[in-house]
Design a protein around this motif. Structure first.
Motif, PDB file in Angstrom:
ATOM      1  N   ILE A  16      -6.046  29.078  25.954  1.00 52.98           N
ATOM      2  CA  ILE A  16      -4.694  29.086  26.497  1.00 52.98           C
ATOM      3  C   ILE A  16      -3.720  29.287  25.337  1.00 52.98           C
ATOM      4  O   ILE A  16      -3.670  28.476  24.412  1.00 52.98           O
ATOM      5  CB  ILE A  16      -4.351  27.784  27.242  1.00 52.98           C
ATOM      6  CG1 ILE A  16      -5.320  27.553  28.403  1.00 52.98           C
ATOM      7  CG2 ILE A  16      -2.913  27.829  27.754  1.00 52.98           C
ATOM      8  CD1 ILE A  16      -5.062  26.267  29.152  1.00 52.98           C
ATOM      9  N   ARG A  17      -2.983  30.378  25.385  1.00 54.52           N
ATOM     10  CA  ARG A  17      -1.959  30.651  24.377  1.00 54.52           C
ATOM     11  C   ARG A  17      -0.570  30.400  24.977  1.00 54.52           C
ATOM     12  O   ARG A  17      -0.343  30.642  26.160  1.00 54.52           O
ATOM     13  CB  ARG A  17      -2.039  32.103  23.909  1.00 54.52           C
ATOM     14  CG  ARG A  17      -3.289  32.467  23.136  1.00 54.52           C
ATOM     15  CD  ARG A  17      -3.170  33.898  22.631  1.00 54.52           C
ATOM     16  NE  ARG A  17      -4.367  34.390  21.990  1.00 54.52           N
ATOM     17  CZ  ARG A  17      -4.650  34.246  20.704  1.00 54.52           C
ATOM     18  NH1 ARG A  17      -3.807  33.600  19.915  1.00 54.52           N
ATOM     19  NH2 ARG A  17      -5.762  34.748  20.204  1.00 54.52           N
ATOM     20  N   LYS A  18       0.345  29.946  24.120  1.00 54.88           N
ATOM     21  CA  LYS A  18       1.727  29.751  24.543  1.00 54.88           C
ATOM     22  C   LYS A  18       2.644  30.362  23.500  1.00 54.88           C
ATOM     23  O   LYS A  18       2.615  29.970  22.325  1.00 54.88           O
ATOM     24  CB  LYS A  18       2.038  28.267  24.731  1.00 54.88           C
ATOM     25  CG  LYS A  18       3.467  28.004  25.209  1.00 54.88           C
ATOM     26  CD  LYS A  18       3.726  26.519  25.382  1.00 54.88           C
ATOM     27  CE  LYS A  18       5.153  26.271  25.838  1.00 54.88           C
ATOM     28  NZ  LYS A  18       5.418  24.807  25.979  1.00 54.88           N
ATOM     29  N   LYS A  25       2.743  31.405  28.963  1.00 54.97           N
ATOM     30  CA  LYS A  25       1.354  31.019  28.742  1.00 54.97           C
ATOM     31  C   LYS A  25       0.410  32.101  29.252  1.00 54.97           C
ATOM     32  O   LYS A  25       0.667  32.707  30.296  1.00 54.97           O
ATOM     33  CB  LYS A  25       1.028  29.701  29.457  1.00 54.97           C
ATOM     34  CG  LYS A  25       1.611  28.466  28.802  1.00 54.97           C
ATOM     35  CD  LYS A  25       1.097  27.204  29.490  1.00 54.97           C
ATOM     36  CE  LYS A  25       1.630  25.956  28.803  1.00 54.97           C
ATOM     37  NZ  LYS A  25       1.095  24.710  29.436  1.00 54.97           N
ATOM     38  N   THR A  26      -0.661  32.337  28.527  1.00 55.21           N
ATOM     39  CA  THR A  26      -1.700  33.278  28.961  1.00 55.21           C
ATOM     40  C   THR A  26      -3.058  32.597  28.830  1.00 55.21           C
ATOM     41  O   THR A  26      -3.305  31.863  27.875  1.00 55.21           O
ATOM     42  CB  THR A  26      -1.687  34.564  28.116  1.00 55.21           C
ATOM     43  OG1 THR A  26      -1.846  34.221  26.726  1.00 55.21           O
ATOM     44  CG2 THR A  26      -0.390  35.316  28.301  1.00 55.21           C
ATOM     45  N   ARG A  27      -3.917  32.853  29.795  1.00 55.96           N
ATOM     46  CA  ARG A  27      -5.277  32.306  29.799  1.00 55.96           C
ATOM     47  C   ARG A  27      -6.275  33.447  29.669  1.00 55.96           C
ATOM     48  O   ARG A  27      -6.156  34.457  30.358  1.00 55.96           O
ATOM     49  CB  ARG A  27      -5.552  31.531  31.092  1.00 55.96           C
ATOM     50  CG  ARG A  27      -4.703  30.288  31.262  1.00 55.96           C
ATOM     51  CD  ARG A  27      -4.945  29.639  32.615  1.00 55.96           C
ATOM     52  NE  ARG A  27      -4.172  28.421  32.785  1.00 55.96           N
ATOM     53  CZ  ARG A  27      -4.610  27.194  32.492  1.00 55.96           C
ATOM     54  NH1 ARG A  27      -5.851  27.026  32.036  1.00 55.96           N
ATOM     55  NH2 ARG A  27      -3.839  26.144  32.671  1.00 55.96           N
ATOM     56  N   THR A  28      -7.269  33.266  28.799  1.00 55.72           N
ATOM     57  CA  THR A  28      -8.312  34.271  28.621  1.00 55.72           C
ATOM     58  C   THR A  28      -9.657  33.585  28.430  1.00 55.72           C
ATOM     59  O   THR A  28      -9.739  32.425  28.029  1.00 55.72           O
ATOM     60  CB  THR A  28      -8.044  35.169  27.399  1.00 55.72           C
ATOM     61  OG1 THR A  28      -7.852  34.342  26.242  1.00 55.72           O
ATOM     62  CG2 THR A  28      -6.823  36.050  27.596  1.00 55.72           C
ATOM     63  N   THR A  29     -10.712  34.341  28.732  1.00 56.54           N
ATOM     64  CA  THR A  29     -12.072  33.896  28.435  1.00 56.54           C
ATOM     65  C   THR A  29     -12.491  34.550  27.134  1.00 56.54           C
ATOM     66  O   THR A  29     -12.626  35.769  27.060  1.00 56.54           O
ATOM     67  CB  THR A  29     -13.042  34.288  29.557  1.00 56.54           C
ATOM     68  OG1 THR A  29     -12.641  33.629  30.756  1.00 56.54           O
ATOM     69  CG2 THR A  29     -14.465  33.871  29.215  1.00 56.54           C
ATOM     70  N   ARG A  30     -12.680  33.753  26.097  1.00 57.35           N
ATOM     71  CA  ARG A  30     -12.967  34.312  24.786  1.00 57.35           C
ATOM     72  C   ARG A  30     -14.440  34.648  24.630  1.00 57.35           C
ATOM     73  O   ARG A  30     -14.794  35.601  23.963  1.00 57.35           O
ATOM     74  CB  ARG A  30     -12.541  33.329  23.702  1.00 57.35           C
ATOM     75  CG  ARG A  30     -12.637  33.890  22.297  1.00 57.35           C
ATOM     76  CD  ARG A  30     -12.090  32.880  21.308  1.00 57.35           C
ATOM     77  NE  ARG A  30     -12.051  33.449  19.966  1.00 57.35           N
ATOM     78  CZ  ARG A  30     -13.059  33.409  19.128  1.00 57.35           C
ATOM     79  NH1 ARG A  30     -14.200  32.856  19.506  1.00 57.35           N
ATOM     80  NH2 ARG A  30     -12.954  33.907  17.913  1.00 57.35           N
ATOM     81  N   ALA A  31     -15.302  33.833  25.213  1.00 59.28           N
ATOM     82  CA  ALA A  31     -16.736  34.091  25.172  1.00 59.28           C
ATOM     83  C   ALA A  31     -17.352  33.552  26.443  1.00 59.28           C
ATOM     84  O   ALA A  31     -17.071  32.426  26.845  1.00 59.28           O
ATOM     85  CB  ALA A  31     -17.384  33.431  23.949  1.00 59.28           C
ATOM     86  N   THR A 320     -19.448  20.293  23.547  1.00 61.92           N
ATOM     87  CA  THR A 320     -18.107  20.623  24.028  1.00 61.92           C
ATOM     88  C   THR A 320     -17.094  20.219  22.979  1.00 61.92           C
ATOM     89  O   THR A 320     -17.285  19.235  22.264  1.00 61.92           O
ATOM     90  CB  THR A 320     -17.796  19.921  25.371  1.00 61.92           C
ATOM     91  OG1 THR A 320     -16.534  20.377  25.855  1.00 61.92           O
ATOM     92  CG2 THR A 320     -17.778  18.411  25.224  1.00 61.92           C
ATOM     93  N   TRP A 321     -16.055  21.022  22.841  1.00 57.61           N
ATOM     94  CA  TRP A 321     -14.959  20.641  21.977  1.00 57.61           C
ATOM     95  C   TRP A 321     -13.658  21.270  22.441  1.00 57.61           C
ATOM     96  O   TRP A 321     -13.639  22.200  23.237  1.00 57.61           O
ATOM     97  CB  TRP A 321     -15.217  20.958  20.509  1.00 57.61           C
ATOM     98  CG  TRP A 321     -15.757  22.287  20.093  1.00 57.61           C
ATOM     99  CD1 TRP A 321     -16.993  22.531  19.577  1.00 57.61           C
ATOM    100  CD2 TRP A 321     -15.077  23.556  20.051  1.00 57.61           C
ATOM    101  NE1 TRP A 321     -17.130  23.856  19.243  1.00 57.61           N
ATOM    102  CE2 TRP A 321     -15.967  24.504  19.522  1.00 57.61           C
ATOM    103  CE3 TRP A 321     -13.794  23.985  20.421  1.00 57.61           C
ATOM    104  CZ2 TRP A 321     -15.627  25.855  19.363  1.00 57.61           C
ATOM    105  CZ3 TRP A 321     -13.453  25.319  20.257  1.00 57.61           C
ATOM    106  CH2 TRP A 321     -14.368  26.231  19.729  1.00 57.61           C
ATOM    107  N   ALA A 322     -12.568  20.702  21.937  1.00 57.12           N
ATOM    108  CA  ALA A 322     -11.236  21.195  22.260  1.00 57.12           C
ATOM    109  C   ALA A 322     -10.437  21.322  20.974  1.00 57.12           C
ATOM    110  O   ALA A 322     -10.482  20.444  20.115  1.00 57.12           O
ATOM    111  CB  ALA A 322     -10.526  20.248  23.220  1.00 57.12           C
ATOM    112  N   SER A 323      -9.721  22.448  20.837  1.00 61.51           N
ATOM    113  CA  SER A 323      -8.861  22.687  19.683  1.00 61.51           C
ATOM    114  C   SER A 323      -7.409  22.671  20.118  1.00 61.51           C
ATOM    115  O   SER A 323      -7.055  23.265  21.142  1.00 61.51           O
ATOM    116  CB  SER A 323      -9.167  24.048  19.042  1.00 61.51           C
ATOM    117  OG  SER A 323     -10.475  24.075  18.538  1.00 61.51           O
ATOM    118  N   MET A 324      -6.568  22.012  19.341  1.00 65.70           N
ATOM    119  CA  MET A 324      -5.133  22.005  19.542  1.00 65.70           C
ATOM    120  C   MET A 324      -4.511  22.597  18.280  1.00 65.70           C
ATOM    121  O   MET A 324      -4.387  21.904  17.273  1.00 65.70           O
ATOM    122  CB  MET A 324      -4.613  20.595  19.800  1.00 65.70           C
ATOM    123  CG  MET A 324      -5.017  20.032  21.163  1.00 65.70           C
ATOM    124  SD  MET A 324      -6.789  19.637  21.338  1.00 65.70           S
ATOM    125  CE  MET A 324      -6.920  18.216  20.272  1.00 65.70           C
TER     126      MET A 324
END
Length: 345
Positions: A16-18, A25-31, A320-324
């Motif tokens: 999710i980019r902002k 905001k834009t949502r994409t599937t990176r992999a 699983t992980w999350a990046s901010m």
């Protein structure tokens, strides 16, 4: 004398980019793919082993949208990593010689998360040698796919800048890499690494191949283990890279040190169900001072990542992980979530 092993991975990355200016905001599937790896280790004698690896990756995205090519030069979209299908054979040899000398040569896939001065998640071809007893010296001369695609090929100003200086705006098909690293265990539970790398200038990291074809990066990295469960990492990297002029990329690229800090808790063991690692990492990764560009961390970002690796069963791992994160120069938000299952055989 022959050992076979296999690895299967299913991965989904959601981004999710902002935009900092507009708030859009834009949502994409990176992999979004499945990867199967088959490895053979043939022990020729007590000193030498021949290794082969066959990787096949298949995107689970719609083929009419993503095409059948693994990489399309000029495509800077988030989905480039997951495109189509990819078959990759590697062959390399390893040798252990007298006087603590180890050799590796051929073509293989390199994967280093801590970095040791450069992160790689791609194929390398060439040779490495390690020697020394307590103080280990590591020398590497490689051709590396740094994922440095023609990220600015759609920018007319940038193409004019490159071609007017006799350079191709298409990027490099592979980067020349030479590195020297010193590894030293200064205590039983503490290890230090210092080194220098020389690489081609990386256009994807805003490093200007007109002003400086070759970039020198120098770094230090230390690891310390606290008891049986805790581990801490810290590192810093800088380079002598020049920036692509701002009028060709739309902003003034920052030249700050690259920093990574990490803490890990757990005792992950792929043979034991219920074991896990939980970790928190902070990275400041300016494109002008970092050596590479991979799918582990996006170029020119700073921020936190928190994640867990958990053994659902023997040889069956969930990650699983999350990046901010934010872009260092534009301040745009770039948050990424990964969901992954690995099976080792």
């Amino acid at each position: 004398k022959v050992k076979f092993s296999a690895h299967t991975r299913i991965r989904n990355d959601h981004r999710i980019r902002k935009n900092h200016t507009t708030g859009e905001k834009t949502r994409t599937t990176r992999a979004n793919h499945i990867l199967v790896t088959l490895v053979t280790d043939l022990k020729a004698n007590d000193r030498w082993t021949v290794h082969t690896s066959l990787d096949y990756r298949q995107s689970m995205n719609h083929p009419t949208l993503y095409g059948d090519n693994d990489v399309v030069f000029g495509d800077s979209s988030d989905e480039a990593e997951a495109k189509g299908k990819h078959f990759n054979p590697d062959v390399w040899v390893t040798g252990s010689l007298p006087n603590h000398i180890d050799i590796k040569a051929g073509r293989w896939n390199e994967w280093t998360v801590p970095g040791h001065g450069f992160d790689v998640d791609c194929d390398v071809a060439g040779g490495e040698i390690d020697f020394g007893n307590k103080l280990r010296v590591h020398l590497a001369a490689l051709k590396i796919d740094f994922w440095d695609y023609s990220w600015r090929s759609d920018n007319t100003d940038y193409k004019t800048y490159m071609t007017s200086h006799g350079k191709s705006p298409r990027g490099y098909d592979g980067e020349n890499f030479f590195g020297i690293r010193l590894d030293y265990p200064f205590a039983e539970r503490s290890h230090a690494h210092v080194g220098v790398n020389w690489t081609s200038a990386m256009q994807a990291c805003y490093q200007d191949p007109v002003q400086r074809d070759r970039v020198m990066s120098y770094y230090a990295h230390a690891t310390h283990y606290f008891g049986e469960r805790w581990r801490a990492d810290a590192g810093i990297i800088y380079s002598n890279a020049k920036a692509i002029p701002a009028q060709y990329i739309g902003f003034e690229a920052s030249k700050d040190p690259g920093i990574w800090l990490g803490i890990t808790y757990g005792t992950l063991d792929i043979q034991k169900r219920g074991t896990y690692d939980a970790w928190l990492t902070y990275r400041q990764e300016p494109g002008l001072t970092w050596s590479t560009y991979t799918d582990w961390w996006s170029a020119n970002e700073r921020g936190f990542r928190i994640g867990v690796d958990y053994m659902l069963d023997k040889n069956f791992m969930f990650t699983t992980w999350a990046s901010m994160c934010k872009d260092i120069d534009t301040k745009d938000e770039n948050n990424l979530w990964r969901f992954q299952v690995d099976y080792f055989l």
